[in-house]
Design an enzyme around this catalytic site. Structure first.
Site, PDB file in Angstrom:
ATOM      1  N   ALA A 169     -78.324   5.448 -63.489  1.00 31.68           N
ATOM      2  CA  ALA A 169     -78.992   5.563 -64.825  1.00 31.68           C
ATOM      3  C   ALA A 169     -80.063   4.816 -64.671  1.00 31.68           C
ATOM      4  O   ALA A 169     -80.358   3.865 -63.560  1.00 31.68           O
ATOM      5  CB  ALA A 169     -78.083   5.071 -65.997  1.00 31.68           C
ATOM      6  N   GLY A 214     -74.693   5.463 -62.497  1.00 32.60           N
ATOM      7  CA  GLY A 214     -74.360   6.827 -63.093  1.00 32.60           C
ATOM      8  C   GLY A 214     -74.316   8.163 -62.108  1.00 32.60           C
ATOM      9  O   GLY A 214     -74.004   9.180 -62.380  1.00 32.60           O
ATOM     10  N   GLU A 219     -71.171   8.497 -61.099  1.00 34.42           N
ATOM     11  CA  GLU A 219     -70.282   8.976 -62.335  1.00 34.42           C
ATOM     12  C   GLU A 219     -70.663  10.597 -62.510  1.00 34.42           C
ATOM     13  O   GLU A 219     -69.735  11.324 -62.759  1.00 34.42           O
ATOM     14  CB  GLU A 219     -70.634   8.113 -63.400  1.00 34.42           C
ATOM     15  CG  GLU A 219     -69.824   6.742 -63.015  1.00 34.42           C
ATOM     16  CD  GLU A 219     -70.528   5.945 -64.172  1.00 34.42           C
ATOM     17  OE1 GLU A 219     -71.743   5.538 -64.321  1.00 34.42           O
ATOM     18  OE2 GLU A 219     -69.793   5.185 -64.946  1.00 34.42           O
ATOM     19  N   GLU A 279     -73.104  -1.457 -60.777  1.00 35.72           N
ATOM     20  CA  GLU A 279     -73.555  -2.029 -62.270  1.00 35.72           C
ATOM     21  C   GLU A 279     -73.324  -3.316 -62.347  1.00 35.72           C
ATOM     22  O   GLU A 279     -74.065  -4.276 -62.973  1.00 35.72           O
ATOM     23  CB  GLU A 279     -72.883  -1.354 -63.409  1.00 35.72           C
ATOM     24  CG  GLU A 279     -73.280   0.158 -63.613  1.00 35.72           C
ATOM     25  CD  GLU A 279     -72.430   1.187 -62.565  1.00 35.72           C
ATOM     26  OE1 GLU A 279     -71.720   0.927 -61.744  1.00 35.72           O
ATOM     27  OE2 GLU A 279     -72.404   2.490 -63.036  1.00 35.72           O
TER      28      GLU A 279
HETATM   29  N1  CO8 Z   1     -83.280   3.313 -62.005  1.00 36.51           N
HETATM   30  C1  CO8 Z   1     -84.624   3.440 -62.086  1.00 36.51           C
HETATM   31  N2  CO8 Z   1     -85.248   3.615 -60.877  1.00 36.51           N
HETATM   32  C2  CO8 Z   1     -84.744   3.390 -59.585  1.00 36.51           C
HETATM   33  C3  CO8 Z   1     -83.402   3.387 -59.589  1.00 36.51           C
HETATM   34  C4  CO8 Z   1     -82.818   3.311 -60.901  1.00 36.51           C
HETATM   35  N3  CO8 Z   1     -81.422   3.649 -60.953  1.00 36.51           N
HETATM   36  N4  CO8 Z   1     -83.126   3.300 -58.590  1.00 36.51           N
HETATM   37  C5  CO8 Z   1     -84.140   3.546 -57.488  1.00 36.51           C
HETATM   38  N5  CO8 Z   1     -85.239   3.293 -58.469  1.00 36.51           N
HETATM   39  C6  CO8 Z   1     -86.767   3.549 -57.845  1.00 36.51           C
HETATM   40  C7  CO8 Z   1     -87.158   1.997 -57.515  1.00 36.51           C
HETATM   41  O1  CO8 Z   1     -87.532   1.254 -58.714  1.00 36.51           O
HETATM   42  C8  CO8 Z   1     -88.106   2.488 -56.699  1.00 36.51           C
HETATM   43  O2  CO8 Z   1     -89.330   2.855 -57.617  1.00 36.51           O
HETATM   44  P1  CO8 Z   1     -90.964   2.096 -57.248  1.00 36.51           P
HETATM   45  O3  CO8 Z   1     -91.188   2.727 -56.037  1.00 36.51           O
HETATM   46  O4  CO8 Z   1     -91.621   2.482 -58.371  1.00 36.51           O
HETATM   47  O5  CO8 Z   1     -90.562   0.483 -57.074  1.00 36.51           O
HETATM   48  C9  CO8 Z   1     -87.838   3.915 -56.166  1.00 36.51           C
HETATM   49  O6  CO8 Z   1     -86.868   4.572 -56.849  1.00 36.51           O
HETATM   50  C10 CO8 Z   1     -87.477   3.791 -54.687  1.00 36.51           C
HETATM   51  O7  CO8 Z   1     -86.378   2.935 -54.561  1.00 36.51           O
HETATM   52  P2  CO8 Z   1     -86.159   1.756 -53.680  1.00 36.51           P
HETATM   53  O8  CO8 Z   1     -87.703   1.226 -53.298  1.00 36.51           O
HETATM   54  O9  CO8 Z   1     -85.409   0.722 -54.364  1.00 36.51           O
HETATM   55  O10 CO8 Z   1     -85.518   2.373 -52.501  1.00 36.51           O
HETATM   56  P3  CO8 Z   1     -84.703   1.920 -51.274  1.00 36.51           P
HETATM   57  O11 CO8 Z   1     -84.565   2.737 -50.301  1.00 36.51           O
HETATM   58  O12 CO8 Z   1     -85.292   0.484 -50.755  1.00 36.51           O
HETATM   59  O13 CO8 Z   1     -83.226   1.537 -52.041  1.00 36.51           O
HETATM   60  C11 CO8 Z   1     -81.402   2.004 -53.589  1.00 36.51           C
HETATM   61  C12 CO8 Z   1     -82.436   2.409 -52.574  1.00 36.51           C
HETATM   62  C13 CO8 Z   1     -80.522   0.766 -52.601  1.00 36.51           C
HETATM   63  C14 CO8 Z   1     -80.744   3.092 -53.917  1.00 36.51           C
HETATM   64  C15 CO8 Z   1     -82.029   1.010 -54.534  1.00 36.51           C
HETATM   65  O14 CO8 Z   1     -83.220   1.882 -55.253  1.00 36.51           O
HETATM   66  C16 CO8 Z   1     -81.108   0.514 -55.702  1.00 36.51           C
HETATM   67  O15 CO8 Z   1     -80.590  -0.275 -55.537  1.00 36.51           O
HETATM   68  N6  CO8 Z   1     -81.289   1.400 -56.795  1.00 36.51           N
HETATM   69  C17 CO8 Z   1     -80.533   0.894 -58.047  1.00 36.51           C
HETATM   70  C18 CO8 Z   1     -79.052   1.208 -57.779  1.00 36.51           C
HETATM   71  C19 CO8 Z   1     -78.119   0.789 -59.044  1.00 36.51           C
HETATM   72  O16 CO8 Z   1     -78.050  -0.405 -59.181  1.00 36.51           O
HETATM   73  N7  CO8 Z   1     -77.702   1.914 -59.864  1.00 36.51           N
HETATM   74  C20 CO8 Z   1     -76.905   1.723 -60.983  1.00 36.51           C
HETATM   75  C21 CO8 Z   1     -77.756   1.712 -62.046  1.00 36.51           C
HETATM   76  S1  CO8 Z   1     -76.870   1.349 -63.544  1.00 36.51           S
HETATM   77  C22 CO8 Z   1     -76.125   2.475 -64.199  1.00 36.51           C
HETATM   78  O17 CO8 Z   1     -76.097   3.517 -63.400  1.00 36.51           O
HETATM   79  C23 CO8 Z   1     -75.027   2.620 -65.297  1.00 36.51           C
HETATM   80  C24 CO8 Z   1     -74.886   3.873 -65.600  1.00 36.51           C
HETATM   81  C25 CO8 Z   1     -73.945   3.803 -67.020  1.00 36.51           C
HETATM   82  C26 CO8 Z   1     -74.887   3.816 -68.204  1.00 36.51           C
HETATM   83  C27 CO8 Z   1     -73.935   4.190 -69.270  1.00 36.51           C
HETATM   84  C28 CO8 Z   1     -74.584   3.715 -70.517  1.00 36.51           C
HETATM   85  C29 CO8 Z   1     -73.600   3.923 -71.821  1.00 36.51           C
END
Ligand code: CO8
Length: 257
Positions: free
Chosen positions: A65, A108, A111, A131
């Site tokens: 998400a 997400g 999921e 998460e």
């Molecule tokens: N949301 C927003 N932006 C994101 C996300 C995300 N989930 N993942 C990556 N991005 C963005 C980064 O912020 C970055 O943007 P910017 O260049 O502007 O800084 C761009 O994408 C590239 O990402 P990275 O530079 O971090 O790329 P890397 O190759 O270094 O790392 C990863 C890749 C490991 C995937 C890393 O991006 C990461 O850890 N992402 C987050 C993963 C995460 O924690 N996902 C879970 C999110 S929470 C969720 O899904 C809850 C769902 C349920 C909600 C239900 C509500 C009812």
């Protein structure tokens, strides 16, 4: 208006939806949810489509998400808008949907893949429910669908540690149906979808409905449900064609009716 967060195309009776927010590794925001829901509903209603492939990029199916969209929400606001309840629309798609996953399928994203009927993974795929590292828990089915798919111990491991698992482990534990080389992912998924779409549409839709019922009811109720659907297929032209073709030793030409 053309969608901004995804691309759609059709290939015969197969629809292909490609998530396309490369700047955020396909993070799932409300715009993407609205556009994906709309596309799925449109293909569900289109009688020329028999199966759908949902995919992302080489680097990410979806990295979760959208954290930037979520970070400032508060409890009452999230409750009142029933934040992310709309993802139920994706799971409610009635035609078969294959998730073709390369790269990250996290939170997400994992999921969303699990809302599809089965997952074909590239050898580059990484699955996880991170998460917990953000101070929350999965909210789109991660604690429920993952547990049903892989069992309690592995689901606990993933949800509590937030670690990622590679495609090979995901296949071994039953989350993924097949793993293929990354370069062959889309072609493999489309080929599987073409196969599904070549069969009788009422039969493939009922097969999906019956398998999904297994998660919800007792064995006896599930078996009764399956038998009723099985009986009902004898009302279709495609049952006559399918069985007739077998007896006449020719290939069936289903009319999907
Ligand atoms: N949301 C927003 N932006 C994101 C996300 C995300 N989930 N993942 C990556 N991005 C963005 C980064 O912020 C970055 O943007 P910017 O260049 O502007 O800084 C761009 O994408 C590239 O990402 P990275 O530079 O971090 O790329 P890397 O190759 O270094 O790392 C990863 C890749 C490991 C995937 C890393 O991006 C990461 O850890 N992402 C987050 C993963 C995460 O924690 N996902 C879970 C999110 S929470 C969720 O899904 C809850 C769902 C349920 C909600 C239900 C509500 C009812």
């Amino acid at each position: 208006m053309a969608p901004k967060t995804l691309k759609t195309e059709t290939n015969g009776r197969v629809a292909i939806i490609t998530l396309n927010r490369p700047e955020a590794l396909n993070a799932l925001n409300s715009e993407l949810l609205a556009e994906l829901s709309e596309a799925l509903k449109r293909y569900d209603a289109d009688e020329k489509i028999g199966a759908i492939v949902l995919t992302g990029s080489e680097k990410a199916f979806a990295a979760g998400a959208d954290i930037k969209e979520m970070q400032n929400k508060d409890y009452v606001g999230a409750y009142l808008e029933d934040f992310f309840a709309g993802w139920g629309d994706v799971a409610a798609t009635r035609k078969p949907v294959i998730a073709a996953v390369a790269g990250y399928a996290l939170g997400g994203g994992c999921e969303l893949a699990m809302m599809c009927d089965f997952i074909i993974a590239a050898d580059s795929a990484k699955f996880g429910q991170p998460e917990i590292t953000l101070g929350v828990i999965p909210g789109m089915g991660g604690t429920q669908r993952l547990t049903r798919a892989v069992g309690k111990s592995k689901a606990m491991d993933l949800c509590l540690t937030g670690r990622m698992m590679e495609a090979e482990e995901a296949e071994r534990c039953g989350l993924v149906a097949r793993v293929v080389p990354a370069a062959e992912l889309k072609a493999t998924a489309v080929k599987a979808a073409e196969k599904i779409a070549s069969f009788s549409l009422p039969a493939t839709m009922m097969a999906k409905e019956a398998v999904n019922r297994a998660d919800e009811v007792t064995l006896n109720e599930g078996l009764r449900f399956e038998r009723r659907l099985f009986h009902s297929l004898f009302a279709t032209e495609d049952q006559k064609e399918g069985m007739g073709a077998f007896v006449e030793k020719r290939k069936a030409q289903f009319r999907h009716r």
